[in-house]
Design a protein around this motif. Structure first.
Motif, PDB file in Angstrom:
ATOM      1  N   GLY A  94       0.885  -1.179  -0.009  1.00 49.12           N
ATOM      2  CA  GLY A  94      -0.035   0.189   0.072  1.00 49.12           C
ATOM      3  C   GLY A  94       0.703   1.304  -0.061  1.00 49.12           C
ATOM      4  N   ILE A  95       2.119   1.116   0.454  1.00 52.48           N
ATOM      5  CA  ILE A  95       2.947   2.424   0.399  1.00 52.48           C
ATOM      6  C   ILE A  95       4.004   2.268  -0.738  1.00 52.48           C
ATOM      7  N   GLY A  96       3.908   1.556  -1.511  1.00 52.74           N
ATOM      8  CA  GLY A  96       4.818   1.618  -2.816  1.00 52.74           C
ATOM      9  C   GLY A  96       5.569   0.421  -3.147  1.00 52.74           C
ATOM     10  N   ALA A  97       5.838  -0.760  -2.261  1.00 55.72           N
ATOM     11  CA  ALA A  97       6.475  -1.985  -2.410  1.00 55.72           C
ATOM     12  C   ALA A  97       5.775  -2.665  -3.474  1.00 55.72           C
ATOM     13  N   ALA A  98       6.663  -3.523  -3.938  1.00 55.23           N
ATOM     14  CA  ALA A  98       6.033  -4.460  -5.038  1.00 55.23           C
ATOM     15  C   ALA A  98       6.578  -6.025  -4.381  1.00 55.23           C
ATOM     16  N   ARG A  99       5.784  -6.858  -4.622  1.00 51.98           N
ATOM     17  CA  ARG A  99       6.072  -8.341  -4.451  1.00 51.98           C
ATOM     18  C   ARG A  99       7.023  -8.823  -5.508  1.00 51.98           C
ATOM     19  N   VAL A 100       8.269  -9.503  -5.240  1.00 50.21           N
ATOM     20  CA  VAL A 100       9.212  -9.847  -6.089  1.00 50.21           C
ATOM     21  C   VAL A 100       9.039 -11.147  -6.553  1.00 50.21           C
ATOM     22  N   ASP A 101       8.451 -11.991  -5.704  1.00 49.07           N
ATOM     23  CA  ASP A 101       8.130 -13.535  -6.093  1.00 49.07           C
ATOM     24  C   ASP A 101       6.988 -14.140  -5.487  1.00 49.07           C
ATOM     25  N   THR A 102       6.616 -15.268  -5.762  1.00 55.43           N
ATOM     26  CA  THR A 102       5.115 -15.696  -5.042  1.00 55.43           C
ATOM     27  C   THR A 102       5.845 -16.416  -4.076  1.00 55.43           C
ATOM     28  N   GLN A 103       4.817 -16.431  -2.846  1.00 58.98           N
ATOM     29  CA  GLN A 103       5.431 -17.137  -1.763  1.00 58.98           C
ATOM     30  C   GLN A 103       5.190 -18.484  -1.860  1.00 58.98           C
ATOM     31  N   GLU A 104       6.362 -19.341  -1.601  1.00 63.80           N
ATOM     32  CA  GLU A 104       6.269 -20.702  -1.670  1.00 63.80           C
ATOM     33  C   GLU A 104       5.800 -21.161  -0.215  1.00 63.80           C
ATOM     34  N   PRO A 105       5.217 -22.283  -0.194  1.00 60.19           N
ATOM     35  CA  PRO A 105       4.727 -22.849   1.123  1.00 60.19           C
ATOM     36  C   PRO A 105       5.685 -23.153   2.068  1.00 60.19           C
ATOM     37  N   ASP A 106       6.893 -23.380   1.949  1.00 55.09           N
ATOM     38  CA  ASP A 106       7.993 -23.772   2.895  1.00 55.09           C
ATOM     39  C   ASP A 106       8.829 -22.633   3.373  1.00 55.09           C
ATOM     40  N   ARG A 107       8.713 -21.463   2.657  1.00 53.91           N
ATOM     41  CA  ARG A 107       9.366 -20.184   2.839  1.00 53.91           C
ATOM     42  C   ARG A 107       8.854 -19.372   3.921  1.00 53.91           C
ATOM     43  N   SER A 108       9.686 -19.028   4.776  1.00 52.86           N
ATOM     44  CA  SER A 108       9.070 -18.420   5.951  1.00 52.86           C
ATOM     45  C   SER A 108       9.292 -16.743   5.819  1.00 52.86           C
ATOM     46  N   TRP A 109       9.706 -16.366   4.622  1.00 47.20           N
ATOM     47  CA  TRP A 109       9.990 -14.760   4.089  1.00 47.20           C
ATOM     48  C   TRP A 109       9.333 -14.533   2.864  1.00 47.20           C
ATOM     49  N   VAL A 110       9.113 -13.099   2.697  1.00 46.65           N
ATOM     50  CA  VAL A 110       8.579 -12.665   1.333  1.00 46.65           C
ATOM     51  C   VAL A 110       9.625 -11.679   0.764  1.00 46.65           C
ATOM     52  N   VAL A 111      10.096 -11.729  -0.573  1.00 49.56           N
ATOM     53  CA  VAL A 111      10.999 -11.099  -1.194  1.00 49.56           C
ATOM     54  C   VAL A 111       9.918 -10.016  -1.884  1.00 49.56           C
ATOM     55  N   MET A 112      10.405  -8.570  -1.568  1.00 48.88           N
ATOM     56  CA  MET A 112      10.038  -7.754  -2.123  1.00 48.88           C
ATOM     57  C   MET A 112      10.755  -6.297  -2.656  1.00 48.88           C
ATOM     58  N   SER A 113      10.500  -5.405  -3.115  1.00 47.18           N
ATOM     59  CA  SER A 113      11.363  -4.456  -3.859  1.00 47.18           C
ATOM     60  C   SER A 113      10.516  -2.863  -3.321  1.00 47.18           C
ATOM     61  N   ASP A 114      11.425  -1.984  -3.192  1.00 50.27           N
ATOM     62  CA  ASP A 114      11.169  -0.672  -2.807  1.00 50.27           C
ATOM     63  C   ASP A 114      10.488   0.191  -4.013  1.00 50.27           C
ATOM     64  N   PRO A 115      10.506   1.293  -4.052  1.00 53.24           N
ATOM     65  CA  PRO A 115       9.930   1.784  -5.215  1.00 53.24           C
ATOM     66  C   PRO A 115      11.045   2.126  -6.312  1.00 53.24           C
ATOM     67  N   GLU A 116      12.095   1.788  -6.042  1.00 55.08           N
ATOM     68  CA  GLU A 116      13.194   1.820  -7.123  1.00 55.08           C
ATOM     69  C   GLU A 116      13.767   0.531  -7.668  1.00 55.08           C
ATOM     70  N   GLY A 117      13.202  -0.494  -6.920  1.00 54.89           N
ATOM     71  CA  GLY A 117      13.411  -1.778  -7.337  1.00 54.89           C
ATOM     72  C   GLY A 117      14.644  -2.613  -6.321  1.00 54.89           C
ATOM     73  N   ASN A 118      14.853  -1.947  -5.336  1.00 54.68           N
ATOM     74  CA  ASN A 118      15.843  -2.486  -4.466  1.00 54.68           C
ATOM     75  C   ASN A 118      14.987  -3.508  -3.625  1.00 54.68           C
TER      76      ASN A 118
END
Length: 130
Positions: A94-118
């Motif tokens: 909601g504040i501008g991040a993007a989800r980079v990958d889909t959540q895998e069932p056995d993964r405990s983290w979510v990969v995201m990116s900031d507004p410039e792709g970091n």
């Protein structure tokens, strides 16, 4: 003789925009700025405090002309402290991040990116369980 980890510098196109985003993510405040740089942190560092003990580093966003071209070699991990990981992911989207990958069932983290792709990761929640 030792050194202290005092700042993490992020190259970017829009220091003000990224500083605003990361202040919202981390509940930090702007502690210094000029036309090409914005520094944010959870405290205002003094030389005496840094010499006395390791303190949380600040984030410094510096304007550069080039764009990010490859995967980050270094990234931030954040852990929610008030809600679930998924609630935090929703807030960050909601504040501008993007989800980079889909959540895998056995993964405990979510990969995201900031507004410039970091890229950054949202880890397990640290909120007290109900």
């Amino acid at each position: 003789m030792t050194s202290r980890f005092t700042e993490l510098v992020v190259d970017c196109h829009d220091p003000e925009g990224l500083a605003t985003f990361w202040c919202q993510v981390l509940d930090f405040e702007v502690i210094d700025r000029n036309e090409n740089m914005v520094e944010i942190g959870s405290w205002t560092p003094t030389v005496e405090e840094v010499r006395a003990q390791q303190m949380p580093p600040t984030l410094v966003f510096v304007r550069v002309p080039e764009s990010r071209t490859v995967k980050n070699r270094l990234h931030l991990d954040v852990s929610p402290v008030h809600g679930s990981t998924e609630e935090e992911v929703t807030r960050l989207l909601g504040i501008g991040a993007a989800r980079v990958d889909t959540q895998e069932p056995d993964r405990s983290w979510v990969v995201m990116s900031d507004p410039e792709g970091n890229e950054f990761c949202v880890l397990r929640t640290l909120a007290p369980s109900a």
